[in-house]
Motif scaffolding. Sequence first.
Motif, PDB file in Angstrom:
ATOM      1  N   ASP A   8       0.814  -1.215   0.000  1.00  0.00           N
ATOM      2  CA  ASP A   8       0.000   0.000   0.000  1.00  0.00           C
ATOM      3  C   ASP A   8       0.851   1.270   0.000  1.00  0.00           C
ATOM      4  OD1 ASP A   8      -2.206  -1.627   0.068  1.00  0.00           O
ATOM      5  OD2 ASP A   8      -2.571  -1.375   2.221  1.00  0.00           O
ATOM      6  N   ASN A   9       2.052   1.202   0.550  1.00  0.00           N
ATOM      7  CA  ASN A   9       2.914   2.379   0.682  1.00  0.00           C
ATOM      8  C   ASN A   9       4.322   2.073   0.189  1.00  0.00           C
ATOM      9  OD1 ASN A   9       0.944   4.014   2.318  1.00  0.00           O
ATOM     10  ND2 ASN A   9       1.198   2.269   3.687  1.00  0.00           N
ATOM     11  N   PRO A  10       4.497   1.885  -1.115  1.00  0.00           N
ATOM     12  CA  PRO A  10       5.822   1.504  -1.610  1.00  0.00           C
ATOM     13  C   PRO A  10       6.883   2.590  -1.453  1.00  0.00           C
ATOM     14  CG  PRO A  10       4.347   1.930  -3.442  1.00  0.00           C
ATOM     15  CD  PRO A  10       3.531   2.010  -2.190  1.00  0.00           C
ATOM     16  N   GLY A  11       6.478   3.826  -1.269  1.00  0.00           N
ATOM     17  CA  GLY A  11       7.438   4.917  -1.146  1.00  0.00           C
ATOM     18  C   GLY A  11       8.004   5.088   0.251  1.00  0.00           C
ATOM     19  N   LYS A  12       7.405   4.440   1.235  1.00  0.00           N
ATOM     20  CA  LYS A  12       7.869   4.614   2.613  1.00  0.00           C
ATOM     21  C   LYS A  12       9.048   3.689   2.894  1.00  0.00           C
ATOM     22  CE  LYS A  12       3.629   6.254   4.755  1.00  0.00           C
ATOM     23  NZ  LYS A  12       2.676   6.038   5.835  1.00  0.00           N
ATOM     24  N   SER A  13       9.883   4.147   3.812  1.00  0.00           N
ATOM     25  CA  SER A  13      11.047   3.340   4.177  1.00  0.00           C
ATOM     26  C   SER A  13      10.596   2.142   5.019  1.00  0.00           C
ATOM     27  CB  SER A  13      12.039   4.175   4.978  1.00  0.00           C
ATOM     28  OG  SER A  13      11.496   4.488   6.247  1.00  0.00           O
ATOM     29  N   THR A  14      11.451   1.147   5.070  1.00  0.00           N
ATOM     30  CA  THR A  14      11.156  -0.048   5.869  1.00  0.00           C
ATOM     31  C   THR A  14      11.005   0.314   7.333  1.00  0.00           C
ATOM     32  OG1 THR A  14      12.404  -1.401   4.307  1.00  0.00           O
ATOM     33  CG2 THR A  14      12.002  -2.343   6.483  1.00  0.00           C
ATOM     34  N   GLU A  15      11.840   1.223   7.816  1.00  0.00           N
ATOM     35  CA  GLU A  15      11.756   1.644   9.220  1.00  0.00           C
ATOM     36  C   GLU A  15      10.412   2.285   9.531  1.00  0.00           C
ATOM     37  OE1 GLU A  15      14.316   2.508   7.192  1.00  0.00           O
ATOM     38  OE2 GLU A  15      15.894   1.233   8.022  1.00  0.00           O
ATOM     39  N   GLN A  16       9.936   3.144   8.605  1.00  0.00           N
ATOM     40  CA  GLN A  16       8.637   3.798   8.806  1.00  0.00           C
ATOM     41  C   GLN A  16       7.518   2.764   8.796  1.00  0.00           C
ATOM     42  OE1 GLN A  16       8.014   6.968   9.585  1.00  0.00           O
ATOM     43  NE2 GLN A  16       5.815   6.572   9.691  1.00  0.00           N
ATOM     44  N   LEU A  17       7.598   1.802   7.893  1.00  0.00           N
ATOM     45  CA  LEU A  17       6.572   0.757   7.822  1.00  0.00           C
ATOM     46  C   LEU A  17       6.596  -0.121   9.070  1.00  0.00           C
ATOM     47  CD1 LEU A  17       6.858  -0.277   4.090  1.00  0.00           C
ATOM     48  CD2 LEU A  17       5.021   1.045   5.153  1.00  0.00           C
ATOM     49  N   ILE A  18       7.779  -0.430   9.573  1.00  0.00           N
ATOM     50  CA  ILE A  18       7.883  -1.217  10.804  1.00  0.00           C
ATOM     51  C   ILE A  18       7.264  -0.460  11.964  1.00  0.00           C
ATOM     52  CG2 ILE A  18       9.514  -2.117  12.519  1.00  0.00           C
ATOM     53  CD1 ILE A  18      11.294  -2.947  10.162  1.00  0.00           C
ATOM     54  N   PHE A  19       7.535   0.838  12.031  1.00  0.00           N
ATOM     55  CA  PHE A  19       6.970   1.671  13.082  1.00  0.00           C
ATOM     56  C   PHE A  19       5.441   1.676  13.002  1.00  0.00           C
ATOM     57  CE2 PHE A  19       5.572   5.854  14.677  1.00  0.00           C
ATOM     58  CZ  PHE A  19       5.984   5.714  16.006  1.00  0.00           C
ATOM     59  N   GLU A  20       4.886   1.852  11.811  1.00  0.00           N
ATOM     60  CA  GLU A  20       3.429   1.848  11.634  1.00  0.00           C
ATOM     61  C   GLU A  20       2.838   0.477  11.960  1.00  0.00           C
ATOM     62  OE1 GLU A  20       2.432   3.336   7.774  1.00  0.00           O
ATOM     63  OE2 GLU A  20       3.433   5.261   8.137  1.00  0.00           O
ATOM     64  N   PHE A  21       3.528  -0.569  11.556  1.00  0.00           N
ATOM     65  CA  PHE A  21       3.081  -1.931  11.862  1.00  0.00           C
ATOM     66  C   PHE A  21       3.047  -2.137  13.372  1.00  0.00           C
ATOM     67  CE2 PHE A  21       4.312  -6.369  12.748  1.00  0.00           C
ATOM     68  CZ  PHE A  21       3.218  -7.011  12.200  1.00  0.00           C
ATOM     69  N   TYR A  22       4.078  -1.698  14.057  1.00  0.00           N
ATOM     70  CA  TYR A  22       4.140  -1.833  15.513  1.00  0.00           C
ATOM     71  C   TYR A  22       3.009  -1.053  16.180  1.00  0.00           C
ATOM     72  CZ  TYR A  22       5.959  -1.889  20.245  1.00  0.00           C
ATOM     73  OH  TYR A  22       6.095  -2.054  21.597  1.00  0.00           O
ATOM     74  N   GLN A  23       2.713   0.137  15.677  1.00  0.00           N
ATOM     75  CA  GLN A  23       1.611   0.926  16.239  1.00  0.00           C
ATOM     76  C   GLN A  23       0.281   0.196  16.077  1.00  0.00           C
ATOM     77  OE1 GLN A  23       2.138   4.736  14.218  1.00  0.00           O
ATOM     78  NE2 GLN A  23       2.552   5.670  16.213  1.00  0.00           N
ATOM     79  N   GLU A  24       0.047  -0.382  14.904  1.00  0.00           N
ATOM     80  CA  GLU A  24      -1.193  -1.138  14.686  1.00  0.00           C
ATOM     81  C   GLU A  24      -1.268  -2.338  15.625  1.00  0.00           C
ATOM     82  OE1 GLU A  24      -2.361  -2.175  10.715  1.00  0.00           O
ATOM     83  OE2 GLU A  24      -1.481  -0.326   9.913  1.00  0.00           O
ATOM     84  N   MET A  25      -0.154  -3.023  15.788  1.00  0.00           N
ATOM     85  CA  MET A  25      -0.128  -4.182  16.679  1.00  0.00           C
ATOM     86  C   MET A  25      -0.381  -3.760  18.124  1.00  0.00           C
ATOM     87  SD  MET A  25       0.006  -6.695  14.726  1.00  0.00           S
ATOM     88  CE  MET A  25       0.078  -7.935  15.976  1.00  0.00           C
ATOM     89  N   GLN A  26       0.190  -2.628  18.532  1.00  0.00           N
ATOM     90  CA  GLN A  26      -0.050  -2.128  19.882  1.00  0.00           C
ATOM     91  C   GLN A  26      -1.533  -1.879  20.114  1.00  0.00           C
ATOM     92  OE1 GLN A  26       2.489   1.342  20.422  1.00  0.00           O
ATOM     93  NE2 GLN A  26       3.303   0.394  22.269  1.00  0.00           N
ATOM     94  N   GLU A  27      -2.192  -1.267  19.141  1.00  0.00           N
ATOM     95  CA  GLU A  27      -3.626  -1.012  19.265  1.00  0.00           C
ATOM     96  C   GLU A  27      -4.401  -2.326  19.370  1.00  0.00           C
ATOM     97  OE1 GLU A  27      -4.919   1.561  16.120  1.00  0.00           O
ATOM     98  OE2 GLU A  27      -3.432   3.083  16.635  1.00  0.00           O
ATOM     99  N   ASN A  28      -4.022  -3.303  18.564  1.00  0.00           N
ATOM    100  CA  ASN A  28      -4.683  -4.618  18.635  1.00  0.00           C
ATOM    101  C   ASN A  28      -4.451  -5.275  19.989  1.00  0.00           C
ATOM    102  OD1 ASN A  28      -5.693  -4.456  16.041  1.00  0.00           O
ATOM    103  ND2 ASN A  28      -3.969  -5.515  15.129  1.00  0.00           N
ATOM    104  N   TRP A  29      -3.216  -5.208  20.474  1.00  0.00           N
ATOM    105  CA  TRP A  29      -2.905  -5.810  21.776  1.00  0.00           C
ATOM    106  C   TRP A  29      -3.660  -5.125  22.901  1.00  0.00           C
ATOM    107  CZ3 TRP A  29       2.884  -5.400  20.285  1.00  0.00           C
ATOM    108  CH2 TRP A  29       3.214  -6.451  19.439  1.00  0.00           C
ATOM    109  N   LEU A  30      -3.761  -3.793  22.828  1.00  0.00           N
ATOM    110  CA  LEU A  30      -4.491  -3.052  23.858  1.00  0.00           C
ATOM    111  C   LEU A  30      -5.970  -3.416  23.832  1.00  0.00           C
ATOM    112  CD1 LEU A  30      -4.418  -0.990  26.110  1.00  0.00           C
ATOM    113  CD2 LEU A  30      -4.738   0.798  24.393  1.00  0.00           C
ATOM    114  N   ASP A  31      -6.541  -3.546  22.641  1.00  0.00           N
ATOM    115  CA  ASP A  31      -7.940  -3.955  22.524  1.00  0.00           C
ATOM    116  C   ASP A  31      -8.149  -5.350  23.123  1.00  0.00           C
ATOM    117  OD1 ASP A  31      -8.586  -1.600  21.274  1.00  0.00           O
ATOM    118  OD2 ASP A  31      -8.590  -2.454  19.255  1.00  0.00           O
ATOM    119  N   MET A  32      -7.253  -6.267  22.800  1.00  0.00           N
ATOM    120  CA  MET A  32      -7.370  -7.632  23.331  1.00  0.00           C
ATOM    121  C   MET A  32      -7.205  -7.649  24.846  1.00  0.00           C
ATOM    122  SD  MET A  32      -5.315  -9.766  20.385  1.00  0.00           S
ATOM    123  CE  MET A  32      -5.057 -11.151  21.446  1.00  0.00           C
ATOM    124  N   PHE A  33      -6.239  -6.897  25.347  1.00  0.00           N
ATOM    125  CA  PHE A  33      -6.016  -6.822  26.790  1.00  0.00           C
ATOM    126  C   PHE A  33      -7.237  -6.249  27.499  1.00  0.00           C
ATOM    127  CE2 PHE A  33      -4.526  -4.407  30.493  1.00  0.00           C
ATOM    128  CZ  PHE A  33      -4.029  -5.458  31.254  1.00  0.00           C
TER     129      PHE A  33
END
Length: 98
Positions: A8-33
Motif C-alpha cells: 500500500d505504501n511503496p514509497g515509505k522506508s522499511t523503518e517507517q513501515l515497521i513503526f506503523e506496523f508496531y503501532q497497529e499491533m499495539q492497538e490490537n494488543w491493547l484492545d485484546m487486553f
Amino acid sequence: MFCSLREDNPGKSTEQLIFEFYQEMQENWLDMFSMLMFKSYTRPFLNFALQQGYTDIFQLLENIDLMLMKFFEEEWYENKITEVDNCDFKQYPNHKVS
C-alpha cells in the motif's frame, strides 16, 4: 499484515513501515487486553454488587461509578499485596527467582 503495508505504501522506508506496523499491533494488543480484563472482572463485579444488596440492574446503573470504585478498592487492598521480602518461594516450586 506487514507485506500489505509495503504494497500500500511503496514509497515509505522499511523503518517507517515497521513503526506503523508496531503501532497497529499495539492497538490490537491493547484492545485484546482490555477485552480480557473486562471479561475477567465482569462476573466478580456482579457478584460483588449482589453482595452489596443490588438485585436490580437499574439500581446498579444509578450507582455504577460508586460501585466500581468500591469494587476496585476492595479488589486491590494493600493487605492483598504480597511483599517479595515476605514471600515464601518454596510454596511456588515452578517459579524461578534471580
